[in-house]
Design a protein around this motif. Sequence first.
Motif: not given
Length: 152
Positions: A110, A114, A118
């Motif tokens: 996870r 992320r 980003e």
Amino acid sequence: MSEYWAVTRPPGSWASSAARRRNMQAIRSRDTKPERLIRQLVHANGLRYRVAARPLPDLRRTADLVFRPAKVAVFIDGCYWHGCPEHYVSPRTNSGYWSDKVARNMARDRDTNRQLQEAGWLVMRFWEHQDSDACALTIIDTVRYRRRTLPG
């Protein structure tokens, strides 16, 4: 060998026996059969990629296939190691350690998603049990679409 292992194994060692330790060390972290098959299908369709590469140089994590210009990172996750909701079964021996390890892997997955998102990357994750042809087709279509639409 097993006597040596029993004497030298540190307290709290992750392996419950010398045989288990050898078994776990033999498990591949890359170039698995599902990964190789998907790579073969993607390559046969004319796409080129990096294997087991870091999408972001400062991120100490590697994707199974990396398409740099398209900013696509592909992961083919093992059902056991990444906690597949369909196939993960908690082990009978040393279950606390292994369940914690899989939970840490899932949390790291996870976090990787992320951080890559980003940075503008598309993360694609597939389970090892998924149909290789369907996975490859999804990858091919996605990479080709992003190559046409991303600036630069």
